[in-house]
Motif scaffolding. Structure first.
Motif, PDB file in Angstrom:
ATOM      1  N   UNK A 159      33.780  41.381  46.500  1.00 38.29           N
ATOM      2  CA  UNK A 159      34.755  42.261  45.887  1.00 38.29           C
ATOM      3  C   UNK A 159      34.371  42.682  44.484  1.00 38.29           C
ATOM      4  N   UNK A 160      35.377  43.030  43.705  1.00 40.65           N
ATOM      5  CA  UNK A 160      35.184  43.672  42.407  1.00 40.65           C
ATOM      6  C   UNK A 160      35.420  42.682  41.259  1.00 40.65           C
ATOM      7  N   UNK A 161      35.181  43.151  40.048  1.00 36.17           N
ATOM      8  CA  UNK A 161      35.430  42.318  38.882  1.00 36.17           C
ATOM      9  C   UNK A 161      36.928  42.103  38.719  1.00 36.17           C
ATOM     10  N   UNK A 162      37.291  40.942  38.227  1.00 32.92           N
ATOM     11  CA  UNK A 162      38.703  40.586  38.071  1.00 32.92           C
ATOM     12  C   UNK A 162      39.272  41.277  36.836  1.00 32.92           C
ATOM     13  N   UNK A 172      31.681  39.493  33.644  1.00 39.16           N
ATOM     14  CA  UNK A 172      30.449  39.513  34.435  1.00 39.16           C
ATOM     15  C   UNK A 172      30.067  38.100  34.867  1.00 39.16           C
ATOM     16  N   UNK A 173      30.287  37.130  34.007  1.00 39.98           N
ATOM     17  CA  UNK A 173      29.969  35.736  34.347  1.00 39.98           C
ATOM     18  C   UNK A 173      30.773  35.304  35.572  1.00 39.98           C
ATOM     19  N   UNK A 226      39.093  32.599  32.542  1.00 36.38           N
ATOM     20  CA  UNK A 226      38.037  32.202  33.468  1.00 36.38           C
ATOM     21  C   UNK A 226      38.245  30.774  33.966  1.00 36.38           C
ATOM     22  N   UNK A 227      38.568  29.874  33.063  1.00 36.88           N
ATOM     23  CA  UNK A 227      38.792  28.487  33.464  1.00 36.88           C
ATOM     24  C   UNK A 227      39.954  28.379  34.447  1.00 36.88           C
TER      25      UNK A 227
END
Length: 490
Positions: A159-162, A172-173, A226-227
């Motif tokens: 899928x796509x970036x969040x 990107x990470x 992210x975490x």
């Protein structure tokens, strides 16, 4: 290896750098490709510049890297149906002709691939193995996203970036770690995806110094996001809410409905495209870009500009003249017309042409050439709008060799008037290619340059033609692709 290439650039308020990157991509890319720039709400005139450069653009409010990168991914994957997708940041550009070929190979192999700049290799030096090639990529931890390659099949799983990430940082990470979890682009550590090792290519690209739009506070907030989402299911849509979905779809729809920008604001769609020489490269380029060549008459011989004008003025009198024929390398040249017959005799390729063989095959040549002239005439009668293309070759092929002084400068008007006289009801233009800075006010003429060196490989030359057709948004009406009777071929 069959597939379709898409190249996109993500940008925000870097108009001058972006222009250089676009020029470099067009100059160095060998493969035909779909192109788009995703502009994240720039206020420096970027959309207007892209319109002038004839580059498709998806734009909207300033939403950050996740949203902007998703603009490119959706446009190329869902709308243009590309198999291989390359996204460059606006400070990364190719430096080697055919740079995209190892990227295509790596995308086919791994589904996802990143770029390792030389400066990163020198400073960080944390590569565990590899040589940076498709067969043996570097293996290293996460670095920048200057250029990233995606396979459409891998995107279908990941899928796509969040878009929960704010503006800049971590997006990107997190996206790359999802590729690792899905088995693409590196060596995954399933219990600790942040420790996964990625595959990288080196070479063929360079980067420019530029100012980051991020800051430490944003980076910390995005690290917390992210975490929190690290172990959520893989697939993400390019939106989270219905409102975001409608906004995203409206941006894409606006980009698709935006009229294709044309030089001078005029549509450059034609029913037929006809090469007027100077060599067969023109028709090879037409075949590559439009899926079929034009009439092949001017592939059979090399004709200087003044003789081309004379042929149309005098119903092709003098073509196949046997007066004063002499050997010229492996071809034959007529001293009267300076036409070089290099590609029309039926003979082994390594065998030089001879006057005797020319006389022997003259009846067949007359029949074939008559059929090809009729083919051009038929096209011009059946088409509403025709583009003629004349490539400059005189300087290479005729300079200083019995060339009359009056032929030293191309008489563009004489050729256009000769075509108008032969086809009085035809709406046409003539594109003069690689005549330097020549110009005229006559709206029937277009002047363009392929921007390739005088001496280069055939592939580089064809890539220059592809970029030219793309820059001018030249299209051929599909309903008129094959209006001709069966073509006579040698």
């Amino acid at each position: 290896m069959a597939g379709k290439l898409g190249i996109g650039i993500i940008t925000y308020n870097r108009k001058d750098i972006l222009k250089e990157v676009i020029a470099s991509i067009r100059r160095h890319t060998r493969t035909t490709f779909e192109f788009v720039v995703a502009d994240d709400g720039s206020t420096d005139g970027t959309p207007d510049m892209l319109k002038e450069l004839n580059v498709p653009c998806v734009t909207g409010r300033n939403k950050g890297i996740s949203w902007n990168r998703n603009r490119v991914l959706w446009y190329l994957k869902e709308e243009k149906r590309c198999d291989w997708i390359l996204i460059l940041e606006d400070d990364c550009f190719p430096t080697v002709f055919g740079w995209e070929l190892p990227w295509i190979e790596a995308i086919e192999r791994y589904g996802h691939i990143n770029f390792m700049p030389e400066i990163t290799i020198e400073i960080d030096n944390d590569i565990s193995s590899g040589s940076g090639t498709p067969e043996d990529p570097f293996i290293a931890p996460m670095h920048q996203a200057f250029c990233v390659g995606y396979h459409a099949k891998a995107l279908s799983h990941v899928g796509y970036l969040d878009v929960r990430f704010e503006k800049y940082g971590e997006e990107h990470v997190e996206h790359t770690q999802r590729f690792l979890r899905a088995g693409y682009g590196g060596l995954a550590q399933h219990l600790s995806p942040e420790r996964g090792q990625l595959f990288y290519l080196r070479g063929g690209l360079n980067t420019l110094p530029s100012h980051s739009h991020g800051n430490h506070e944003l980076a910390m907030r995005n690290q917390a996001i992210h975490d929190a989402i690290r172990h959520e299911p893989l697939y993400r849509h390019p939106w989270r809410t219905d409102e975001q979905m409608f906004e995203f779809r409206e941006e894409i729809a606006a980009a698709l409905s935006r009229p294709s920008p044309e030089p001078g604001g005029e549509s450059l769609q034609f029913d037929s495209i006809i090469s007027l020489g100077g060599d067969e490269t023109v028709n090879q380029a037409l075949n590559r870009y439009f899926g079929r060549p034009g009439p092949g008459l001017f592939d059979q011989f090399l004709v200087p500009f003044h003789t081309l004008v004379s042929l149309f003025q005098n119903s092709f009198a003098g073509l196949l003249s046997t007066n004063c024929l002499y050997g010229h390398h492996k071809a034959l040249r007529c001293r009267d017309t300076l036409i070089t017959y290099h590609n029309c005799l039926d003979k082994p390729e390594e065998e030089p042409a001879s006057v005797e063989k020319f006389h022997e095959q003259l009846p067949l040549l007359r029949h074939r050439f008559h059929g090809m002239i009729q083919e051009i005439d038929t096209l011009c009668r059946q088409s509403r709008r025709v583009l003629f293309i004349r490539s400059w070759r005189d300087g290479h092929l005729y300079g200083g060799q019995h060339r009359p002084a009056h032929t030293a400068t191309a008489n563009f008007t004489a050729l256009v008037e000769a075509l108008a006289a032969r086809y009085p009801a035809l709406d046409f233009k003539v594109m003069f290619v690689n005549f330097g800075d020549a110009t005229t006010a006559d709206q029937r003429m277009i002047f363009a340059n392929t921007k390739t060196p005088d001496t280069c490989s055939k592939e580089e030359e064809l890539a220059g033609w592809t970029a030219l057709f793309s820059d001018f948004r030249i299209t051929q009406n599909s309903r008129n692709r094959n209006p001709l009777p069966h073509r006579l071929v040698k």
